[in-house]
Design a protein around this motif. Structure first.
Motif, PDB file in Angstrom:
ATOM      1  N   ALA A 120       0.938  -1.367  -0.043  1.00 25.65           N
ATOM      2  CA  ALA A 120      -0.139   0.054   0.004  1.00 25.65           C
ATOM      3  C   ALA A 120       0.807   1.394  -0.117  1.00 25.65           C
ATOM      4  O   ALA A 120       1.798   1.345   0.712  1.00 25.65           O
ATOM      5  CB  ALA A 120      -0.717  -0.133   1.059  1.00 25.65           C
ATOM      6  N   MET A 121       0.548   2.150  -1.017  1.00 22.31           N
ATOM      7  CA  MET A 121       1.360   3.345  -0.803  1.00 22.31           C
ATOM      8  C   MET A 121       0.675   4.699  -0.252  1.00 22.31           C
ATOM      9  O   MET A 121       1.170   5.680  -0.372  1.00 22.31           O
ATOM     10  CB  MET A 121       1.601   3.592  -2.460  1.00 22.31           C
ATOM     11  N   GLU A 122      -0.422   4.497   0.374  1.00 19.24           N
ATOM     12  CA  GLU A 122      -1.205   5.244   1.234  1.00 19.24           C
ATOM     13  C   GLU A 122      -2.285   4.630   2.050  1.00 19.24           C
ATOM     14  O   GLU A 122      -2.679   3.397   1.838  1.00 19.24           O
ATOM     15  CB  GLU A 122      -1.977   6.376   0.270  1.00 19.24           C
ATOM     16  N   ASN A 123      -2.687   5.378   2.990  1.00 19.97           N
ATOM     17  CA  ASN A 123      -3.857   4.647   3.798  1.00 19.97           C
ATOM     18  C   ASN A 123      -5.113   4.819   3.157  1.00 19.97           C
ATOM     19  O   ASN A 123      -5.347   5.444   2.074  1.00 19.97           O
ATOM     20  CB  ASN A 123      -4.001   5.790   5.209  1.00 19.97           C
ATOM     21  N   GLY A 124      -5.814   3.577   3.526  1.00 19.62           N
ATOM     22  CA  GLY A 124      -7.177   3.742   2.968  1.00 19.62           C
ATOM     23  C   GLY A 124      -8.145   3.126   3.736  1.00 19.62           C
ATOM     24  O   GLY A 124      -8.044   2.081   4.733  1.00 19.62           O
ATOM     25  N   ALA A 125      -9.517   3.858   3.585  1.00 21.97           N
ATOM     26  CA  ALA A 125     -10.630   3.167   4.363  1.00 21.97           C
ATOM     27  C   ALA A 125     -11.482   2.367   3.490  1.00 21.97           C
ATOM     28  O   ALA A 125     -11.248   2.323   2.207  1.00 21.97           O
ATOM     29  CB  ALA A 125     -11.193   4.249   5.187  1.00 21.97           C
ATOM     30  N   LEU A 126     -12.607   1.862   3.870  1.00 26.94           N
ATOM     31  CA  LEU A 126     -13.540   1.239   3.124  1.00 26.94           C
ATOM     32  C   LEU A 126     -14.146   1.968   1.894  1.00 26.94           C
ATOM     33  O   LEU A 126     -14.352   2.919   2.157  1.00 26.94           O
ATOM     34  CB  LEU A 126     -14.786   0.375   4.083  1.00 26.94           C
ATOM     35  N   ASP A 127     -13.941   1.386   0.658  1.00 25.50           N
ATOM     36  CA  ASP A 127     -14.417   1.807  -0.555  1.00 25.50           C
ATOM     37  C   ASP A 127     -13.581   3.037  -0.836  1.00 25.50           C
ATOM     38  O   ASP A 127     -13.347   3.605  -2.001  1.00 25.50           O
ATOM     39  CB  ASP A 127     -15.866   2.476  -0.410  1.00 25.50           C
ATOM     40  N   ASP A 128     -12.336   3.466  -0.402  1.00 25.66           N
ATOM     41  CA  ASP A 128     -11.415   4.439  -0.845  1.00 25.66           C
ATOM     42  C   ASP A 128     -10.403   3.787  -2.021  1.00 25.66           C
ATOM     43  O   ASP A 128     -10.448   2.466  -2.122  1.00 25.66           O
ATOM     44  CB  ASP A 128     -10.398   4.746   0.227  1.00 25.66           C
ATOM     45  N   VAL A 129     -10.272   4.537  -2.896  1.00 26.33           N
ATOM     46  CA  VAL A 129      -9.433   4.087  -4.109  1.00 26.33           C
ATOM     47  C   VAL A 129      -7.975   4.277  -3.837  1.00 26.33           C
ATOM     48  O   VAL A 129      -7.709   5.669  -3.617  1.00 26.33           O
ATOM     49  CB  VAL A 129      -9.805   4.829  -5.353  1.00 26.33           C
ATOM     50  N   ILE A 130      -7.079   3.673  -3.476  1.00 20.73           N
ATOM     51  CA  ILE A 130      -5.644   3.854  -3.442  1.00 20.73           C
ATOM     52  C   ILE A 130      -4.645   3.512  -4.195  1.00 20.73           C
ATOM     53  O   ILE A 130      -5.068   2.550  -4.951  1.00 20.73           O
ATOM     54  CB  ILE A 130      -5.215   3.405  -1.814  1.00 20.73           C
TER      55      ILE A 130
END
Length: 344
Positions: A300-310
């Motif tokens: 992962a190159m960034e944090n992400g929550a549910l349904d986030d596009v990362i």
């Protein structure tokens, strides 16, 4: 036997007569002295020291001699001063009490200035909540608004005291309201029916209220908010600012971004969706079509929550793609959407 001479009979008769007179006159001679002695004894027995009543409660317009001193004798029912208003108290100082005692022949004098009488008068009370209810009723009739309003009285809160025999009721005689400032003036009459005993002028302001969820306790960073963490309170709308979350359902399941204080409103920037994918972590990348399911590892190159596009980097090819967070440590590549592909 020699007969008693006339001379002897005269002497005997004189002695008997003298004794009879003495017997008759003795009580007469001694009765005044006995009566005076008995009167003094009786007077000494009947005389009782006068006592001051330090705490007095009256339920009338006037205070009487018998309310203050005991015994008060023949002047017990004499009026000495007007009673305090219902619900109030009056303190009578020692000097005033001494003058009142002398005026009515009461054998009492103070031993110090600390000897006072506190007079209270019970009342029938129109409470603060009753008064505010009358003001709110007038506001609703004037504006037609709902009940999310709070009234603030200048110099309040107020209560109205009536004689205990009178029902605690009141009515609004006059009501003026300025919609721009929210200020009002009103005149209340009590009781609501019959002869007016109390008239009160009140001014103040109506505040519009808002219901919103606040924490029941301090919530630390990264805490996932549950229903039990929140309670609904009413607050004045002015001064709250913007971006407040007023829907409790929008907070449940959210992650605390920075510590939240008990009882304080929550702003949109204070919370967010829980982070399911953390930057720099190895995660599972899935690709699903009608004919296959492919899973590989990525970073992962960034944090992400549910349904986030990362952005996710393939650990073997270093290819960077966009993926949607679908769970804890899991993302999915959705081929039906345009995906950015690039090489570091």
């Amino acid at each position: 036997m020699k007969p008693i001479s006339n001379h002897c009979l005269s002497v005997i008769y004189a002695l008997v007569l003298a004794g009879f007179v003495i017997a008759l006159t003795f009580p007469v001679l001694t009765f005044p002295a006995l009566a005076e002695t008995a009167s003094k004894a009786e007077s000494e027995e009947v005389k009782v020291p006068v006592v001051l009543n330090p705490i007095v409660q009256v339920d009338a317009e006037f205070i009487h001699v018998g309310d203050l001193f005991e015994p008060a004798g023949q002047y017990a029912d004499r009026t000495v001063i007007r009673a305090p208003e219902p619900g109030q108290e009056l303190v009578l100082p020692a000097v005033w009490l001494w003058k009142a005692a002398k005026t009515f022949g009461i054998d009492w004098r103070p031993t110090s200035t600390a000897e006072t009488v506190t007079v209270t008068r019970p009342s029938s009370v129109i409470t603060t909540s009753q008064i505010e209810g009358l003001l709110l009723d007038s506001f609703f009739k004037r504006t037609g608004e709902d009940d999310l309003v709070e009234v603030e009285e200048d110099g309040g809160p107020y209560r109205i005291h009536l004689p205990r025999s009178v029902a605690p009721t009141a009515r609004v005689e006059r009501f003026d309201y300025d919609a721009h400032s929210g200020r009002f003036t009103a005149t209340l009459l009590a009781p609501a029916e019959g002869r007016t005993l109390q008239k009160m002028n009140i001014s103040g302001r109506f505040h519009r209220m808002v219901e919103l969820p606040v924490p029941t306790r301090r919530l630390g960073k990264d805490h996932i908010i549950e229903a039990g963490d929140l309670t609904i309170v009413r607050m004045r709308e002015e001064g709250l600012g913007t971006n407040l979350i007023i829907d409790e359902n929008k907070l449940i399941g959210q992650s605390v971004g920075r510590s939240l204080t008990s009882g304080k409103p929550i702003r949109a920037g204070d919370v967010g969706a829980p982070i399911l994918v953390e930057k720099g972590r190895i995660i599972t990348v899935s690709l699903q079509t009608d004919r296959m399911v492919l899973s590989v590892q990525g970073r992962a190159m960034e944090n992400g929550a549910l349904d986030d596009v990362i952005r996710v980097q393939n650990t073997q090819s270093n290819t960077v793609i966009d993926a949607v967070v679908i769970g804890s440590g899991r993302v999915e590549v959705q081929l039906q959407q345009p995906l950015a592909m690039r090489t570091e």
